[in-house]
Design a protein around this motif. Structure first.
Motif, mmCIF file in Angstrom:
data_model
loop_
_atom_site.group_PDB
_atom_site.id
_atom_site.type_symbol
_atom_site.label_atom_id
_atom_site.label_comp_id
_atom_site.label_asym_id
_atom_site.label_seq_id
_atom_site.Cartn_x
_atom_site.Cartn_y
_atom_site.Cartn_z
ATOM 1 N N ALA A 40 39.882 41.489 58.672
ATOM 2 C CA ALA A 40 41.228 41.045 58.345
ATOM 3 C C ALA A 40 41.243 40.474 56.934
ATOM 4 O O ALA A 40 40.262 39.913 56.467
ATOM 5 N N PRO A 41 42.388 40.585 56.216
ATOM 6 C CA PRO A 41 42.434 40.151 54.829
ATOM 7 C C PRO A 41 42.001 38.709 54.619
ATOM 8 O O PRO A 41 41.330 38.387 53.653
ATOM 9 N N VAL A 98 38.356 46.704 41.404
ATOM 10 C CA VAL A 98 38.037 46.033 40.138
ATOM 11 C C VAL A 98 38.933 44.802 40.079
ATOM 12 O O VAL A 98 40.116 44.903 39.753
ATOM 13 N N PRO A 99 38.412 43.625 40.429
ATOM 14 C CA PRO A 99 39.248 42.420 40.502
ATOM 15 C C PRO A 99 39.941 42.095 39.183
ATOM 16 O O PRO A 99 39.465 42.441 38.098
ATOM 17 N N ALA A 100 41.082 41.416 39.288
ATOM 18 C CA ALA A 100 41.910 41.110 38.121
ATOM 19 C C ALA A 100 41.147 40.350 37.049
ATOM 20 O O ALA A 100 41.363 40.569 35.855
ATOM 21 N N ALA A 101 40.247 39.462 37.446
ATOM 22 C CA ALA A 101 39.503 38.678 36.456
ATOM 23 C C ALA A 101 38.652 39.586 35.576
ATOM 24 O O ALA A 101 38.509 39.351 34.361
ATOM 25 N N PRO A 431 45.000 49.153 55.015
ATOM 26 C CA PRO A 431 46.232 48.348 55.020
ATOM 27 C C PRO A 431 45.970 46.874 55.314
ATOM 28 O O PRO A 431 46.734 46.005 54.871
ATOM 29 N N ALA A 432 44.911 46.572 56.040
ATOM 30 C CA ALA A 432 44.592 45.182 56.364
ATOM 31 C C ALA A 432 44.205 44.381 55.119
ATOM 32 O O ALA A 432 44.221 43.153 55.141
ATOM 33 N N ASN A 433 43.847 45.067 54.039
ATOM 34 C CA ASN A 433 43.420 44.379 52.819
ATOM 35 C C ASN A 433 44.496 44.338 51.748
ATOM 36 O O ASN A 433 44.219 43.962 50.600
ATOM 37 N N LEU A 436 44.868 41.286 49.579
ATOM 38 C CA LEU A 436 43.755 41.025 48.674
ATOM 39 C C LEU A 436 43.767 41.974 47.483
ATOM 40 O O LEU A 436 43.171 41.677 46.446
ATOM 41 N N VAL A 437 44.428 43.114 47.651
ATOM 42 C CA VAL A 437 44.383 44.151 46.629
ATOM 43 C C VAL A 437 45.607 44.143 45.718
ATOM 44 O O VAL A 437 45.491 44.183 44.487
ATOM 45 N N LEU A 438 46.798 44.090 46.293
ATOM 46 C CA LEU A 438 48.007 44.232 45.489
ATOM 47 C C LEU A 438 48.199 43.146 44.435
ATOM 48 O O LEU A 438 48.644 43.467 43.320
ATOM 49 N N PRO A 439 47.903 41.869 44.703
ATOM 50 C CA PRO A 439 48.089 40.860 43.646
ATOM 51 C C PRO A 439 47.293 41.156 42.382
ATOM 52 O O PRO A 439 47.694 40.744 41.284
ATOM 53 N N ASP A 440 46.167 41.847 42.519
ATOM 54 C CA ASP A 440 45.340 42.188 41.360
ATOM 55 C C ASP A 440 45.963 43.277 40.491
ATOM 56 O O ASP A 440 45.516 43.505 39.367
ATOM 57 N N LEU A 441 46.983 43.965 41.011
ATOM 58 C CA LEU A 441 47.506 45.148 40.328
ATOM 59 C C LEU A 441 48.892 44.936 39.733
ATOM 60 O O LEU A 441 49.529 45.892 39.290
ATOM 61 N N VAL A 442 49.355 43.707 39.698
ATOM 62 C CA VAL A 442 50.686 43.430 39.146
ATOM 63 C C VAL A 442 50.752 43.922 37.704
ATOM 64 O O VAL A 442 49.859 43.674 36.895
ATOM 65 N N GLY A 443 51.812 44.651 37.397
ATOM 66 C CA GLY A 443 51.987 45.179 36.049
ATOM 67 C C GLY A 443 51.478 46.595 35.867
ATOM 68 O O GLY A 443 51.749 47.213 34.835
#
Length: 562
Positions: A40-41, A98-101, A431-433, A436-443
């Protein structure tokens, strides 16, 4: 179209969530995604890939060729993670992420059981990579570049001498009309020793079709013909609907090299068959028109030339009434025996179809035999929410569907009733993640963690699948058990600090951000290596480490990988 080393950590947790409105209890896998659903996320570890001692070979694991029992359930399965070596630089977040940081601070790349041997960046690369080895043992790579002219050093399709992996050298640039931007139509044929492409420019080109001879020396292709197809001057306009012209986009040869099939983005959208028996005078044979709203994309042809496995490309566009809409994205199996036999007025004939909702913009196919049974590799270009970036990804997640595209393995033992047996899903696809994934892809817009092109080691005896998964890099899978594929290696190159002018990465390029790895891969069992392109890094030659590949039964005969 790039390190943190950790000890093995195993998490065993349970998760439940709603998928398409139904509550389904899913048990999480331990130490990867090999069997059950992923964690789970809220409980997913941010630790990197599973590590293994450098002396251990992935081949020592349980024999994946032993078939697992058939299962018919709705659990979302991710492939088992690759086991990396101590000197690798494995992923630090979810599998494929590839995490946002890292994006913000300059991505230095990930690798697991693959190391870089040689590179030729040049002006960068675009969507496709083709390969050919001539009779004098020259190894040649061909890859397209963008039609953009600003800041270019060389225009057109790059010809690369890749005979020495550590020192790949450009030997020419093809600038005939189709080669200035073949988009996804660039192909070689081993039997006929030819290279061909359509004028494409993402469906805005055409109607030209160019053929080159590779017989004497693949490093210096010789132009044989560049002809406007389907026109009155070429004498074959009768094969087109009234008022239509050819607009190339994708394509593939029949294995015997006598027919080139194109995925045409004209109006109406269609598949075309071109006779190239006489390479100096190719002729349009016939067309197959698709239903309105369905686009032609990539395709492949059976060994005997009697079947074409074509993509049915649709944008699923998740909406409020999505559950009630029919699935249209997928693959169509066409009988091409009349074309192969050159009967008078030959026609395509539909045999079977398979469509799905958890993906969109079907990209291409590869017919393969695994353990003496026929399968089809089918690859999407967009996820369940289409190509509209964050809005689409979020819509897909809200519907309990994967936001990103992936490859899948289809059983075609019964061509009238093909069935998906597995999906090459990474943890970022689960989909469970999503949270955790979408916030890293903003923009960002499209083409982040999705598939584009895949290749196998040997269509006749497939053991290995290698795919470009855009920001997730080049991923290599063991498919000897087609129902339980597992990952054995990956390579995600470091981000470039300057833009490559021949790339189609365009407005989504960010200095130091991850590249787009989206082209076909050439696997070479004899040198335990692979060759491919990524858009900003250009041509890459990679070598497998720690004995993870080739498998004992793996072979890579010419012309059997796509």
């Amino acid at each position: 179209m790039p390190p943190i080393e950790e000890k093995t950590v195993i998490h065993c947790i349970a998760a439940s969530w709603l998928i398409a409105g139904s509550a389904i209890l899913l048990l999480a896998a331990c130490g990867g995604g090999s069997g059950m659903a992923s964690p789970a996320p809220s409980q997913t570890s941010s630790g990197g890939a599973t590590m293994m001692p450098t002396s251990m070979s992935a081949a020592t694991e349980a024999d994946s060729s032993q078939a697992a029992p058939e299962e018919d359930d709705s659990r979302f399965r991710t492939v088992a993670k690759a086991r990396c070596g101590e000197d690798d630089h494995p992923e630090t977040g979810l599998q494929g992420q590839v995490p946002a940081a890292l994006r913000a601070n300059g991505f230095h790349g990930f690798n697991c059981n693959l190391e870089l041997v040689g590179q030729s960046r040049g002006d960068g690369a675009s969507w496709q990579h083709a390969w050919f080895q001539d009779s004098t043992e020259h190894k040649c790579a061909y890859y397209d570049t963008s039609s953009a002219t600003n800041a270019r050093t060389h225009l057109g399709t790059v010809v690369l001498d890749a005979s020495h992996a550590a020192n790949p050298i450009p030997t020419g640039y093809l600038t005939s009309v189709s080669m200035l931007d073949p988009w996804e139509s660039l192909r070689t044929n081993a039997r006929r020793q030819i290279l061909a492409a359509e004028s494409a420019k993402n469906g805005k080109g055409g109607p030209e079709f160019d053929v080159y001879d590779l017989t004497l020396d693949c490093r210096y292709p010789q132009l044989v013909s560049s002809i406007a197809m389907g026109t009155a001057t070429n004498g074959d306009a009768a094969g087109l609907p009234s008022g239509d012209t050819l607009q190339g986009h994708e394509g593939a040869f029949a294995p015997d090299g006598l027919t080139y099939y194109g995925g045409d983005r004209g109006s109406p959208t269609k598949y075309t068959a071109i006779d190239v028996a006489d390479t100096a005078h190719p002729k349009l044979i016939t067309v197959y028109t698709l239903d309105p709203g369905v686009l032609a994309h990539g395709l492949s042809v059976s060994d005997d030339g009697n079947r074409a496995y074509v993509a049915l490309d649709t944008d699923p566009g998740v909406t409020a009434n999505f559950a009630s809409l029919p699935a249209r994205n997928g693959v169509l199996i066409l009988d091409t025996s009349e074309i192969q036999a050159r009967t008078p007025n030959p026609q395509f004939k539909a045999i079977g179809k398979l469509v799905w909702k958890d993906g969109g913009h079907a990209q291409h196919t590869i017919p393969v035999t695994i353990a003496d049974k026929p399968y089809l590799i089918a690859v999407d270009e967009s996820g369940s929410g289409g190509l509209n970036g964050m809005a689409g990804w979020q819509e897909a997640c809200n519907a309990g569907l994967t936001p990103f595209n992936m490859a899948r393995i289809v059983d075609i033992g019964d061509e009238t009733n093909p069935k998906v047996v597995s999906k090459l899903a990474l943890e970022v696809h689960d989909p469970a993640n999503c949270n955790l994934v979408l916030p890293d892809l903003v923009g960002l817009a499209s083409f982040t963690y999705g598939s584009h092109y895949c290749s196998v080691d040997n269509r006749h005896h497939a053991t290995t699948l290698a795919c470009g998964y855009f920001n997730s890099g080049i991923r290599v899978f063991d498919i000897r058990n087609p129902r339980r594929p597992r990952e054995i290696a990956y390579y995600n190159p470091a981000g470039t600090t300057t833009k490559s002018p021949g790339s189609n990465h365009g407005a989504q390029w960010v200095a130091g951000g991850p590249d787009w790895c989206n082209a076909q891969v050439h696997l070479d069992a004899a040198t335990r290596s692979l060759q491919t392109t990524c858009q900003d890094n250009g041509f890459l030659a990679l070598r497998f480490e720690r004995g993870v590949w080739p498998f004992e039964e793996s072979t890579t005969p010419p012309g059997q990988q796509n």
